[in-house]
Scaffold this motif. Sequence first.
Motif: not given
Length: 503
Positions: A263-274
């Motif tokens: 998985x890729x974890x995004x926040x506010x449109x940007x990947x944070x982890x993954x």
Amino acid sequence: MIEDLKSVSIRPGVSLLTVLPHLNYKPWYALAEFVDNAIQSYESSRAALRKIEGKGWKLAIDIDIDGERGIIVVRDNAAGISREAYGRAFRPAEAPLDASGLSEFGMGMKSASAWLAPRWTIRTSALGEPVERAVSFDIASIVADTIEELSVVSAAAPRDSHFTEVTLYDIRRAPKSRTLGKIKDHLSSLYRSYIARGDVVITLNGERLTFEQPEVLTAPYWRDPSGAARQWRLPVKLALEGGRRAEGWVALRAKGSTTRAGFALLRRGRVIEGSADEPYRPREIFGASNSFVFQRLFGELTLIGFSVSHTKDGIRWDEAEDELLQKLKDALTSGATPMLEQAHNWRSGEPEIVSAEVVPFAPKARFEPSAATPRQPGSARIVTRLAKDSNPHWRHLSMTFGSERWEITITLDDEGGDESWMDVSALPGDGSGMRALEVRLSTQHPFTQGFVIDGGRINEGVVRLAVGLAISEAIAQGDGVRFAGRIRSSLNELMLLGLADQE
């Protein structure tokens, strides 16, 4: 010179500047700080920029890395740093007035610059202001003289001019070809949603970054192989305690991968982890690293209501991760699209472990032939053998540990620089569940040069220690340990910070 700002305060900054170079950044996360600032500037002034430049105008962020000269230049054509925001932009830890976007802590540009280089200059022209301003940082001089204000050099500029350019000198960690490749992959992955929009263009050394999602599996349900084929992709929308949410999608790869599933974890449109080859793969869902779920399941989840670390490379879970994983697992095991069941049982006929590309090297250091090692105490059995062509620059090590068989290719890398003593990548298996890794050791690294190479031979003990670290990292990752590669990346940094010294 024109009449404008004469100086800018960096209080409280002197003591902080000595700490910032020791942050636990990775190169792509440090460079991402500049990209974040550019995107935030664009998002905040989109209407004004489009009014001047036209509807077809795009945000351009250009990153140029010159390792030989030790210079990095990051330039964008966003709205620039206005006079009103100028003082706040250079004071450490002073958050912007609007912290709802990608720039939220007031530390990104300062911390990333200090981590990357001891000296840097920031030149900018703000939209609607007929002036260009430049300010330079030199950590050694600032600390030695306890400087609390920096001079601002101003010059006339067209009122419609708008840009920010950061030039970093004498960069501490000059990336080589392999690291540049990883920077490209990670930045492409981190900003996938902005790249997909089409109005943000990011280039690295002149090459435009792109991101392609892997092909989604289209196949019948495994219990009914003659039934109708369907695409194995599932939308996800989870409500969590405290008003938090997770939204996105999960799918199965058409072709399995040990390094790119997850998985890729995004926040506010940007990947944070993954991002790229560091996917988020909690054991509660993915199981062990040799499972079919581990190789096929992937997706994107946007987290809403969550905070992030100050380097924006990790989610602050606050005990919410367990709830998320349980609800996500329920969604993947129930209903008309049993994703985990399909991932575990579907067989497409292709090998289930996908190769990372192996690049041939011709290093100066060489391995000497060694006899098979006798059986060691415990359940591990090690057999070392040379390659069939007796190439002195690479060989194999076979090892059975517990119930798993490991095949390790050890490569002496003469093209690697001094930024990384040891790198690890996955290699293809043979379909029997065997685990395969490649361990690359840089012959140019100070540790290798100072302690290992002796008359053209490489110390066997150091080689086996590197292999042990590589296998331990792979096992930890398979067991769901987050950031399993952190030990290796920290070791590589420590090697440069003094462990390679012989005194």
